[in-house]
Enzyme design. Structure first.
Site, PDB file in Angstrom:
ATOM      1  N   HIS A   1       0.849  -1.191   0.000  1.00 35.55           N
ATOM      2  CA  HIS A   1       0.000   0.000   0.000  1.00 35.55           C
ATOM      3  C   HIS A   1       0.888   1.246   0.000  1.00 35.55           C
ATOM      4  CE1 HIS A   1      -3.607  -2.205   2.063  1.00 35.55           C
ATOM      5  NE2 HIS A   1      -3.155  -2.847   0.987  1.00 35.55           N
TER       6      HIS A   1
ATOM      7  N   GLU B   1       1.044   3.703   2.074  1.00 39.33           N
ATOM      8  CA  GLU B   1       1.616   3.965   3.395  1.00 39.33           C
ATOM      9  C   GLU B   1       2.807   3.055   3.672  1.00 39.33           C
ATOM     10  OE1 GLU B   1      -2.890   4.650   3.595  1.00 39.33           O
ATOM     11  OE2 GLU B   1      -1.549   3.142   2.729  1.00 39.33           O
TER      12      GLU B   1
ATOM     13  N   CYS C   1      -5.446   1.377   6.270  1.00 37.43           N
ATOM     14  CA  CYS C   1      -6.017   0.129   6.775  1.00 37.43           C
ATOM     15  C   CYS C   1      -5.284  -0.285   8.046  1.00 37.43           C
ATOM     16  CB  CYS C   1      -5.915  -0.959   5.701  1.00 37.43           C
ATOM     17  SG  CYS C   1      -4.227  -1.548   5.425  1.00 37.43           S
TER      18      CYS C   1
ATOM     19  N   CYS D   1      -1.518  -1.081   7.581  1.00 36.18           N
ATOM     20  CA  CYS D   1      -0.658   0.117   7.498  1.00 36.18           C
ATOM     21  C   CYS D   1      -0.534   0.798   8.859  1.00 36.18           C
ATOM     22  CB  CYS D   1      -1.206   1.069   6.448  1.00 36.18           C
ATOM     23  SG  CYS D   1      -1.085   0.396   4.768  1.00 36.18           S
TER      24      CYS D   1
END
Length: 135
Positions: A51, A53, A81, A84
Site C-alpha cells: 500500500h 503507506e 487500513c 498500514c
C-alpha cells in the site's frame, strides 16, 4: 510555513500519479520536511502489502537507516487500513493524518466492522495521534 494541509495535499498529489480508484498516496514527514513519498504498488507488483503507506514507510526507514522513525508523521490521501496502521506503530510514527475516510471509499471497504483506526490507536502501548483532515 508548511502545515498539515500542505503535507496532506502532497500525499494526494503523489497518489494521483495513479488513476482512480487506485490513487492512494502517502508522505512521511520528519522535522518539517518530507523524507519519503510513494503511492500504492499493489496491482503492478501483485503484492497485497505494498500500500502507499507501507511503501512510504519503507522508503523513510531506508533513508534514515532505521526501522524506528520516532517523531515522524504519516500523511495519507485515504484512511489507512489496519495493516498500514500496525506498520506505522512498529515504525514509531507519532501521528497519522488522512483525508478520505474508509466509509467514503465505495469500492474499497477493507476495515473491520465496528473498529476504527482511532480505536486501534487507543489500544497501542505508546501514543499515536490519528486525525482526519478535510481539504
Amino acid at each position: 510555513m508548511k502545515d498539515d494541509k500542505y503535507f496532506l495535499s502532497q500525499a494526494i498529489k503523489t497518489g494521483n500519479k495513479k488513476a482512480k480508484p487506485y490513487n492512494f498516496g502517502a508522505v512521511i514527514v520528519k522535522d518539517g520536511e518530507i523524507i519519503a513519498a510513494d503511492y500504492g504498488h499493489v496491482q503492478e507488483t501483485y503484492n497485497p502489502t505494498l500500500h502507499a503507506e507501507m511503501a512510504a514507510i519503507i522508503k523513510a526507514c531506508k533513508k534514515l537507516k532505521s526501522h524506528n522513525i520516532d517523531g515522524a508523521v504519516l500523511y495519507a490521501s485515504h484512511e489507512p487500513c489496519m495493516m498500514c496502521m500496525s506498520c506505522a506503530s512498529w515504525a514509531h510514527i507519532d501521528k497519522v493524518a488522512y483525508c478520505t475516510p474508509a466509509s467514503e471509499q465505495e469500492d474499497f471497504m477493507y476495515e473491520f466492522k465496528d473498529f476504527s483506526i482511532q480505536d486501534f490507536a487507543k489500544k497501542l502501548p505508546r501514543t499515536m495521534k490519528v486525525e482526519r483532515i478535510q481539504l
